[in-house]
Enzyme design. Structure first.
Site, PDB file in Angstrom:
ATOM      1  NE  ARG A  67      39.422  39.242  32.185  1.00 31.35           N
ATOM      2  CZ  ARG A  67      40.058  39.972  33.113  1.00 31.35           C
ATOM      3  NH1 ARG A  67      40.164  41.291  32.961  1.00 31.35           N
ATOM      4  NH2 ARG A  67      40.591  39.406  34.161  1.00 31.35           N
ATOM      5  CD  GLN A  98      49.909  38.747  41.386  1.00 35.58           C
ATOM      6  OE1 GLN A  98      50.390  39.614  40.671  1.00 35.58           O
ATOM      7  NE2 GLN A  98      50.465  37.558  41.488  1.00 35.58           N
ATOM      8  CG  ASN A  99      44.442  34.594  39.871  1.00 36.22           C
ATOM      9  OD1 ASN A  99      45.293  35.283  39.331  1.00 36.22           O
ATOM     10  ND2 ASN A  99      44.576  33.296  40.051  1.00 36.22           N
ATOM     11  CG  HIS A 116      45.370  42.654  41.173  1.00 33.52           C
ATOM     12  ND1 HIS A 116      46.237  41.996  40.349  1.00 33.52           N
ATOM     13  CD2 HIS A 116      46.133  43.502  41.909  1.00 33.52           C
ATOM     14  CE1 HIS A 116      47.478  42.412  40.570  1.00 33.52           C
ATOM     15  NE2 HIS A 116      47.440  43.320  41.524  1.00 33.52           N
ATOM     16  CB  CYS A 124      28.175  52.996  43.183  1.00 34.42           C
ATOM     17  SG  CYS A 124      27.560  54.616  42.713  1.00 34.42           S
ATOM     18  CB  CYS A 146      24.641  52.584  41.299  1.00 39.23           C
ATOM     19  SG  CYS A 146      24.319  52.551  43.064  1.00 39.23           S
ATOM     20  CB  THR A 187      52.389  35.175  40.024  1.00 34.49           C
ATOM     21  OG1 THR A 187      52.560  36.554  39.661  1.00 34.49           O
ATOM     22  CG2 THR A 187      53.369  34.825  41.129  1.00 34.49           C
TER      23      THR A 187
END
Ligand code: OAD
Length: 247
Positions: A67, A98-99, A116, A124, A146, A187
């Protein structure tokens, strides 16, 4: 109808915007639901839950890496750009998204609340680093670790079953509660708590405009539903309102 209850843009102080995957669709970023949506081809419970990550972190990271590659090849579109331009025109404009793609900031929006999370940020799993990277760069490894404590890193996004970041959520509800105008762009308005923001704005008397080629559960409630694609419709809507024309 381009007037907000008879007001000129100069007379409006407070604006809130809620965006979803549809605002980035014309940039080439897939949406989640509907035709070609990610949740049509992938099961959220296999890829976007804490359980899935515990079960197979590499698989989850492979999906996020794919993605990130997709989004990394995309640029902001005219809808992102119009929203960035609008930020300059109002004393108080809050963009709630929300993207996770980061395209609003790339377009120049500064006051962005990412409900989001962000696909470019890492976090971490032991909590020693709250977030890092936040750049459109390839992952150092799959799964990434991490750099401070060597524990597994995770994408700094909200998965199903997790709570939203508190500061962002509170600021989003504050913005929805005080705005005179809310734009709801791209949305499906089915995922909570984001879907409650326009309902709250309506309850408080704001003028709410939805921009979406498809009807949503919100459509019947809003003051104006623009049935068109965001990058096509938003620039003209904003130009017309600023120019005091009706269309
Ligand atoms: P959805 O995929 O649920 O909805 C996208 C919406 O955009 C649909 O209503 C489409 O009709 C609309 N749309 C498509 N193309 C458009 C365009 N060019 N212009 C305007 N609108 C367009 O995406 P979201 O509502 O963002 O959460 O989904 C909400 C959340 O559900 C996501 O943030 C994600 C997902 O599961 C998490 O991953 C936590």
């Amino acid at each position: 109808m381009t007037e907000i209850r008879g007001l000129r843009p100069e007379q409006v102080r407070s604006v809130a915007v809620l965006t979803g995957a549809g605002v980035s669709a014309e940039s080439g970023v897939p949406t989640f639901r509907g035709e070609g949506g990610l949740w049509r081809n992938y099961r959220a419970e296999d890829l976007a839950t804490p359980q899935a990550f515990r079960r197979d972190p590499a698989l989850v990271w492979e999906w996020y890496d794919w993605r990130r590659g997709l989004v990394g090849g995309c640029q902001p579109n005219a809808a992102h750009e119009t929203l960035a331009e609008m930020e300059e025109a109002f004393p108080d404009l809050t963009l709630v998204t929300q993207n996770v793609d980061g395209l609003h900031r790339l377009a120049g929006s500064r006051k962005v609340l990412e409900l989001h999370g962000n696909i470019w940020r890492l976090r971490c799993t032991r909590g020693c680093r709250p977030n890092w990277e936040d750049r459109r760069v390839p992952l150092p490894a799959i799964p990434p670790m991490c750099p401070d404590c060597g524990a597994l890193a995770r994408p700094d996004v909200v998965w199903f079953g997790e709570s939203l970041p508190r500061r962002e959520l509170e600021a989003a509800f504050d913005a929805a509660g005080r705005c005179q105008l809310m734009l709801v762009v791209g949305t499906s308005a089915v995922v909570q708590p984001a879907a409650s923001l326009p309902v709250m704005a309506l309850d408080r008397g704001a003028y709410v405009v939805e921009v979406n080629p498809q009807p949503t559960p919100l459509s019947a409630l809003v003051d104006e539903a623009i049935r068109a694609r965001a990058a096509q419709a938003l620039p003209g809507w904003w130009r017309a309102w600023r120019a005091g024309r009706s269309n």
